[in-house]
Design a protein around this motif. Structure first.
Motif, PDB file in Angstrom:
ATOM      1  N   GLU A 236       0.760  -1.261  -0.108  1.00  0.00           N
ATOM      2  CA  GLU A 236      -0.018  -0.065   0.055  1.00  0.00           C
ATOM      3  C   GLU A 236       0.942   1.416   0.034  1.00  0.00           C
ATOM      4  N   VAL A 237       1.949   1.203   1.052  1.00  0.00           N
ATOM      5  CA  VAL A 237       2.790   2.433   0.806  1.00  0.00           C
ATOM      6  C   VAL A 237       3.487   2.850  -0.541  1.00  0.00           C
ATOM      7  N   ALA A 238       3.859   1.448  -1.130  1.00  0.00           N
ATOM      8  CA  ALA A 238       4.615   1.732  -2.410  1.00  0.00           C
ATOM      9  C   ALA A 238       3.687   2.223  -3.379  1.00  0.00           C
ATOM     10  N   TRP A 239       2.317   1.830  -3.358  1.00  0.00           N
ATOM     11  CA  TRP A 239       1.471   2.508  -4.606  1.00  0.00           C
ATOM     12  C   TRP A 239       1.021   4.045  -4.074  1.00  0.00           C
ATOM     13  N   PHE A 240       1.062   4.467  -2.880  1.00  0.00           N
ATOM     14  CA  PHE A 240       1.004   5.648  -2.737  1.00  0.00           C
ATOM     15  C   PHE A 240       1.942   6.360  -3.114  1.00  0.00           C
ATOM     16  N   LEU A 241       3.331   6.030  -2.947  1.00  0.00           N
ATOM     17  CA  LEU A 241       4.536   6.466  -3.573  1.00  0.00           C
ATOM     18  C   LEU A 241       4.438   6.765  -5.024  1.00  0.00           C
ATOM     19  N   ILE A 242       3.673   5.684  -5.610  1.00  0.00           N
ATOM     20  CA  ILE A 242       3.883   5.932  -7.081  1.00  0.00           C
ATOM     21  C   ILE A 242       2.665   7.129  -7.523  1.00  0.00           C
ATOM     22  N   HIS A 243       1.680   6.890  -6.584  1.00  0.00           N
ATOM     23  CA  HIS A 243       0.638   8.334  -6.878  1.00  0.00           C
ATOM     24  C   HIS A 243       1.363   9.524  -6.627  1.00  0.00           C
ATOM     25  N   GLY A 244       2.234   9.625  -5.673  1.00  0.00           N
ATOM     26  CA  GLY A 244       3.158  10.700  -5.293  1.00  0.00           C
ATOM     27  C   GLY A 244       3.765  11.041  -6.527  1.00  0.00           C
ATOM     28  N   GLU A 245       4.459  10.348  -6.940  1.00  0.00           N
ATOM     29  CA  GLU A 245       5.675  10.549  -7.944  1.00  0.00           C
ATOM     30  C   GLU A 245       4.504  11.057  -9.474  1.00  0.00           C
ATOM     31  N   GLU A 246       3.399  10.512  -9.563  1.00  0.00           N
ATOM     32  CA  GLU A 246       2.514  11.078 -10.651  1.00  0.00           C
ATOM     33  C   GLU A 246       2.063  12.118 -10.360  1.00  0.00           C
ATOM     34  N   ALA A 247       1.602  12.505  -8.955  1.00  0.00           N
ATOM     35  CA  ALA A 247       1.184  14.108  -8.692  1.00  0.00           C
ATOM     36  C   ALA A 247       1.924  15.180  -9.075  1.00  0.00           C
ATOM     37  N   ILE A 248       3.302  15.032  -8.560  1.00  0.00           N
ATOM     38  CA  ILE A 248       4.120  16.106  -8.636  1.00  0.00           C
ATOM     39  C   ILE A 248       5.299  16.163  -9.548  1.00  0.00           C
ATOM     40  N   SER A 249       5.649  15.011 -10.281  1.00  0.00           N
ATOM     41  CA  SER A 249       6.859  14.677 -10.848  1.00  0.00           C
ATOM     42  C   SER A 249       6.645  15.071 -12.337  1.00  0.00           C
ATOM     43  N   GLU A 250       7.409  15.703 -13.233  1.00  0.00           N
ATOM     44  CA  GLU A 250       7.292  15.705 -14.480  1.00  0.00           C
ATOM     45  C   GLU A 250       7.470  14.320 -15.127  1.00  0.00           C
ATOM     46  N   PRO A 251       6.797  14.112 -16.285  1.00  0.00           N
ATOM     47  CA  PRO A 251       7.016  12.649 -16.938  1.00  0.00           C
ATOM     48  C   PRO A 251       8.586  12.758 -17.631  1.00  0.00           C
ATOM     49  N   GLY A 252       9.112  11.576 -17.487  1.00  0.00           N
ATOM     50  CA  GLY A 252      10.441  11.416 -18.049  1.00  0.00           C
ATOM     51  C   GLY A 252      11.179  10.348 -17.572  1.00  0.00           C
ATOM     52  N   PRO A 253      12.419   9.878 -17.878  1.00  0.00           N
ATOM     53  CA  PRO A 253      13.157   8.795 -17.714  1.00  0.00           C
ATOM     54  C   PRO A 253      13.240   8.746 -16.140  1.00  0.00           C
ATOM     55  N   ASP A 254      13.486   9.784 -15.422  1.00  0.00           N
ATOM     56  CA  ASP A 254      13.707   9.843 -13.956  1.00  0.00           C
ATOM     57  C   ASP A 254      12.488   9.271 -13.283  1.00  0.00           C
ATOM     58  N   ARG A 255      11.492  10.052 -13.599  1.00  0.00           N
ATOM     59  CA  ARG A 255      10.013   9.743 -12.769  1.00  0.00           C
ATOM     60  C   ARG A 255       9.768   8.111 -13.159  1.00  0.00           C
ATOM     61  N   THR A 256      10.325   7.593 -14.239  1.00  0.00           N
ATOM     62  CA  THR A 256       9.804   6.107 -14.686  1.00  0.00           C
ATOM     63  C   THR A 256      10.816   5.445 -13.816  1.00  0.00           C
ATOM     64  N   ALA A 257      11.937   5.595 -13.592  1.00  0.00           N
ATOM     65  CA  ALA A 257      12.865   4.986 -12.902  1.00  0.00           C
ATOM     66  C   ALA A 257      12.553   4.756 -11.310  1.00  0.00           C
ATOM     67  N   ARG A 258      11.846   5.923 -10.892  1.00  0.00           N
ATOM     68  CA  ARG A 258      11.459   5.866  -9.498  1.00  0.00           C
ATOM     69  C   ARG A 258      10.070   5.069  -9.292  1.00  0.00           C
ATOM     70  N   ILE A 259       9.308   5.399 -10.027  1.00  0.00           N
ATOM     71  CA  ILE A 259       8.070   4.463 -10.132  1.00  0.00           C
ATOM     72  C   ILE A 259       8.345   3.128 -10.207  1.00  0.00           C
ATOM     73  N   HIS A 260       9.331   2.826 -11.029  1.00  0.00           N
ATOM     74  CA  HIS A 260       9.581   1.220 -11.175  1.00  0.00           C
ATOM     75  C   HIS A 260      10.242   0.841  -9.886  1.00  0.00           C
ATOM     76  N   LYS A 261      11.073   1.781  -9.247  1.00  0.00           N
ATOM     77  CA  LYS A 261      11.630   1.005  -7.787  1.00  0.00           C
ATOM     78  C   LYS A 261      10.382   0.635  -6.966  1.00  0.00           C
ATOM     79  N   TRP A 262       9.347   1.395  -6.885  1.00  0.00           N
ATOM     80  CA  TRP A 262       8.380   1.325  -5.918  1.00  0.00           C
ATOM     81  C   TRP A 262       7.630  -0.112  -6.713  1.00  0.00           C
ATOM     82  N   LEU A 263       7.478  -0.271  -7.802  1.00  0.00           N
ATOM     83  CA  LEU A 263       6.903  -1.390  -8.426  1.00  0.00           C
ATOM     84  C   LEU A 263       7.719  -2.642  -7.944  1.00  0.00           C
ATOM     85  N   ASP A 264       9.059  -2.501  -7.870  1.00  0.00           N
ATOM     86  CA  ASP A 264      10.004  -3.392  -7.573  1.00  0.00           C
ATOM     87  C   ASP A 264       9.531  -3.910  -6.064  1.00  0.00           C
TER      88      ASP A 264
END
Length: 388
Positions: A236-264
């Motif tokens: 649950e915390v991991a998907w909240f972190l994904i939502h947080g990234e999507e809410a404030i971060s600009e799309p791009g490889p850095d955001r994708t990498a952070r999202i994939h960390k939380w998917l991991d």
């Protein structure tokens, strides 16, 4: 791909609108006093008519969310309105702190828990209702309460707690969840910064060796708290972190990498937390294989599986990787086989390790109209967005 995502989306929406919402509308909505009755047996009969404030905020959020995102049903809006008014009128003590429970009519408090979490769901309920109704008063109530909650977490003595416990991932998660919703609703720059701070703070709870998020990794000494792992919470915390990234971060490889960390993290939590003998996610585990203080650790509860459903949907939609389809099929099969009740509607909440029901109830002082509909709705929405 192993799964027909459109068929899955349809099934989740059918479960939501044909089983879950009708159950709560028929049995859980208090038509006399407003708010929600949540201590319900399998058939919806009430076994405790007290109002639990966690569940009032969650119920307001759910019915306002249904109105906002499923259908502009005026009955759902009216249910949310009466729930929000019940909260506003009865949930708070003279110091502005939330009771844990009240009598059915709200006129008498029953218990005070000395934790901030009931207030968290009042914030989320007020925000969602403000969006549904356009009543800005509830946005202001949410903003004020959010500031109180931050102080209560930072200074537990304000809640009459004698001392501060070790830092908890739950505290980070609830602040993040509220800040995301406030930022999305208002564009509040301060809340954007709080989201960013929470995304950074989450690193404190990350176990790089196991790839999971722990509950209390900085507890003093080699203690059961420091070794505690809750698979559902980590997911649950991991998907909240994904939502947080999507809410404030600009799309791009850095955001994708952070999202994939939380998917991991979600994947690692599934792998570590899954019971390979009987299926399902354990409630709690000791990371050193020692006994836990929680006697219910081997039980299988509904909410870790709803979190896992949505986590797997996120992974599959984000990556298209077949491993997520396999995990989603496994979690979906277990959850619907053991928790969903096609006869009376809604889901059961509690099974033993072997998957046998331990309670016939559909709701209590911690289970209400929240985790199941949230997972079904968010999963259906995420699939719909990917198919658009």
């Amino acid at each position: 791909m192993l799964m027909d995502l459109q068929a899955l989306r349809t099934r989740y929406l059918d479960e939501l609108t044909g089983s879950v919402i009708p159950f709560w509308m028929k049995h859980g909505v208090d038509r006399e006093y407003g708010g929600f009755l949540t201590c319900l047996d399998r058939d919806g009969s009430v076994f405790d008519d007290r109002k639990y404030i966690w569940m009032q905020g969650r119920g307001v959020w759910s019915f306002a969310k249904f109105y906002n995102d499923v259908e502009r049903n005026p009955e759902w809006l009216e249910i949310a309105r009466r729930g929000a008014e019940f909260l506003e009128r009865y949930a708070f003590d003279p110091q502005g702190r939330c009771w844990f429970s009240t009598t059915r009519d709200g006129s008498q408090p029953v218990w005070y828990q000395r934790k901030p979490y009931a207030a968290v769901f009042a914030v989320l309920g007020f925000l969602e209702y403000a969006k549904a109704s356009g009543d800005a008063k509830y946005t202001e109530l949410a903003l004020d309460l959010f500031q109180h909650i931050r102080r209560w977490i930072a200074e537990p003595a304000l809640l009459d707690r004698p001392f501060a416990s070790a830092e908890s991932s739950a505290d980070c998660m609830v602040i993040l969840s509220m800040a995301i919703e406030i930022f999305l609703a208002t564009g509040n720059a301060k809340c954007r910064n709080i989201v960013r701070e929470c995304l950074l703070e989450a690193g404190k709870f990350y176990d790089p060796d196991r790839g999971i998020l722990q509950e209390f990794p900085h507890a003093t000494g080699d203690t059961p708290e420091g070794r505690l792992f809750c698979p559902g919470s980590s997911i649950e915390v991991a998907w909240f972190l994904i939502h947080g990234e999507e809410a404030i971060s600009e799309p791009g490889p850095d955001r994708t990498a952070r999202i994939h960390k939380w998917l991991d993290v979600i994947e690692a939590s599934l792998e570590l937390g899954w019971d390979n003998e009987f299926g399902g996610l354990y409630y709690f585990m000791d990371l050193a294989g020692k006994p836990t203080l929680q006697l219910e650790s081997s039980m299988k509860l509904w909410w870790p599986h709803t979190e896992a459903l949505y986590g797997c949907v996120l992974g599959l939609v984000e990556t298209g990787d077949e491993k997520w389809a396999r995990w989603l099929e496994r979690v979906d099969a277990y959850a619907f086989r053991h928790f969903a009740d096609p006869e009376y509607g809604e889901w059961f909440g509690y099974c033993d390790r072997q998957g046998n029901l331990t309670h016939t109830l559909k709701g209590n002082n911690y289970k209400g109209c929240f985790h199941v509909p949230r997972a079904l709705l968010l999963s259906a929405q995420r699939i719909g967005q990917s198919e658009a």
